[in-house]
Design a protein around this motif. Structure first.
Motif, PDB file in Angstrom:
ATOM      1  N   VAL A 137      35.648  40.741  23.021  1.00 22.38           N
ATOM      2  CA  VAL A 137      35.083  40.937  24.468  1.00 22.38           C
ATOM      3  C   VAL A 137      35.351  39.959  25.264  1.00 22.38           C
ATOM      4  N   ARG A 138      34.771  38.706  24.966  1.00 19.16           N
ATOM      5  CA  ARG A 138      35.202  37.435  25.911  1.00 19.16           C
ATOM      6  C   ARG A 138      36.563  37.235  26.385  1.00 19.16           C
ATOM      7  N   LEU A 139      37.406  37.434  25.072  1.00 19.14           N
ATOM      8  CA  LEU A 139      38.613  37.141  25.493  1.00 19.14           C
ATOM      9  C   LEU A 139      39.447  38.224  26.130  1.00 19.14           C
ATOM     10  N   ILE A 140      38.976  39.363  26.008  1.00 20.03           N
ATOM     11  CA  ILE A 140      39.647  40.419  26.759  1.00 20.03           C
ATOM     12  C   ILE A 140      39.038  40.452  28.389  1.00 20.03           C
ATOM     13  N   VAL A 141      37.700  40.184  28.519  1.00 20.84           N
ATOM     14  CA  VAL A 141      37.250  39.893  30.001  1.00 20.84           C
ATOM     15  C   VAL A 141      38.036  38.888  30.482  1.00 20.84           C
ATOM     16  N   ARG A 142      38.047  37.721  29.935  1.00 21.43           N
ATOM     17  CA  ARG A 142      38.795  36.359  30.313  1.00 21.43           C
ATOM     18  C   ARG A 142      40.103  36.475  30.680  1.00 21.43           C
ATOM     19  N   TYR A 143      41.012  37.072  29.727  1.00 22.14           N
ATOM     20  CA  TYR A 143      42.423  37.329  30.009  1.00 22.14           C
ATOM     21  C   TYR A 143      42.666  38.459  31.114  1.00 22.14           C
ATOM     22  N   TRP A 144      42.349  39.823  30.636  1.00 24.47           N
ATOM     23  CA  TRP A 144      42.972  40.786  31.173  1.00 24.47           C
ATOM     24  C   TRP A 144      42.111  41.195  32.540  1.00 24.47           C
ATOM     25  N   LEU A 145      40.903  40.800  32.607  1.00 24.23           N
ATOM     26  CA  LEU A 145      40.518  40.960  34.043  1.00 24.23           C
ATOM     27  C   LEU A 145      39.975  39.674  34.956  1.00 24.23           C
ATOM     28  N   GLU A 146      40.179  38.482  34.406  1.00 22.61           N
ATOM     29  CA  GLU A 146      40.152  37.364  35.275  1.00 22.61           C
ATOM     30  C   GLU A 146      41.315  36.526  35.366  1.00 22.61           C
ATOM     31  N   SER A 147      42.326  36.336  34.381  1.00 21.72           N
ATOM     32  CA  SER A 147      43.108  35.714  34.486  1.00 21.72           C
ATOM     33  C   SER A 147      44.745  36.280  34.741  1.00 21.72           C
ATOM     34  N   ASN A 148      44.930  37.317  34.066  1.00 22.91           N
ATOM     35  CA  ASN A 148      46.033  37.985  34.138  1.00 22.91           C
ATOM     36  C   ASN A 148      46.330  38.506  35.740  1.00 22.91           C
ATOM     37  N   GLU A 149      47.497  38.626  36.014  1.00 22.98           N
ATOM     38  CA  GLU A 149      47.773  39.121  37.350  1.00 22.98           C
ATOM     39  C   GLU A 149      48.477  40.511  37.339  1.00 22.98           C
ATOM     40  N   PRO A 150      47.782  41.620  37.545  1.00 27.53           N
ATOM     41  CA  PRO A 150      48.052  42.815  37.063  1.00 27.53           C
ATOM     42  C   PRO A 150      49.024  43.147  38.227  1.00 27.53           C
ATOM     43  N   PRO A 151      49.771  44.303  37.791  1.00 24.67           N
ATOM     44  CA  PRO A 151      50.929  44.988  38.832  1.00 24.67           C
ATOM     45  C   PRO A 151      49.872  45.994  39.785  1.00 24.67           C
ATOM     46  N   THR A 152      50.406  46.308  40.787  1.00 25.63           N
ATOM     47  CA  THR A 152      49.801  47.200  41.804  1.00 25.63           C
ATOM     48  C   THR A 152      49.948  48.872  41.227  1.00 25.63           C
ATOM     49  N   VAL A 153      48.657  49.490  41.033  1.00 26.47           N
ATOM     50  CA  VAL A 153      48.571  50.675  40.390  1.00 26.47           C
ATOM     51  C   VAL A 153      47.856  51.471  41.448  1.00 26.47           C
ATOM     52  N   ASN A 154      48.282  52.757  41.619  1.00 29.45           N
ATOM     53  CA  ASN A 154      47.616  53.773  42.745  1.00 29.45           C
ATOM     54  C   ASN A 154      48.882  53.718  43.772  1.00 29.45           C
TER      55      ASN A 154
END
Length: 147
Positions: A130-147
């Motif tokens: 979970v720590r890895l998921i939060v750090r990478y996917w929600l804090e480090s990753n630059e997501p594409p625009t959704v919506n």
């Protein structure tokens, strides 16, 4: 920054697994709301018609944690539906399941999974994932625009 505080969607039929995930998210100070769908049908209802029902988030999730083996519509069907839909296919999907079967892993990546993780059997290992998921996917990753 935690993906503009869009919800994290957990598609998980096991209350015990969802409770453990919630505890691990809190330990790692996840700021995003966590929304649970208990099966694939409920997940597709939300994702295909988000904002249409009271008490459901009005925004698409920042991230989806998807269990594979659920009664009714399973995770493979949900994944295939999401990745085939132009409105939904940019949402990162982490398959989070007990299966370490190579066929399941290959099939999920073929269907468009962004990541595949096996659920650990002990809580400290779950916290680390979970720590890895939060750090990478929600804090480090630059997501594409959704919506």
């Amino acid at each position: 920054m935690t993906s503009s505080l869009k919800p994290v969607l957990v598609v998980e039929d096991s209350t015990e697994d969802f409770t453990a995930l919630g505890r691990a998210f809190r330990k790692h100070a996840l700021q995003n709301p966590v929304f649970r769908c208990e099966d694939g049908d409920q997940a597709l209802d939300y994702l295909l018609g988000y904002g249409d029902r009271p008490n459901w988030p009005s925004a698409l999730p920042a991230l989806i944690l998807l269990d594979l083996n659920m009664p009714g519509t399973d995770g493979r069907t949900v994944l295939g539906t999401l990745k085939a839909d132009p409105k939904l296919n940019k949402i990162p999907v982490i398959v989070f399941t007990t299966s370490s079967n190579v066929k399941d892993i290959d099939e999920c990546y073929r269907l468009g999974a962004n990541s595949y993780m096996t659920k650990p059997v002990n809580y400290p290992a779950l916290e680390e994932k979970v720590r890895l998921i939060v750090r990478y996917w929600l804090e480090s990753n630059e997501p594409p625009t959704v919506n």
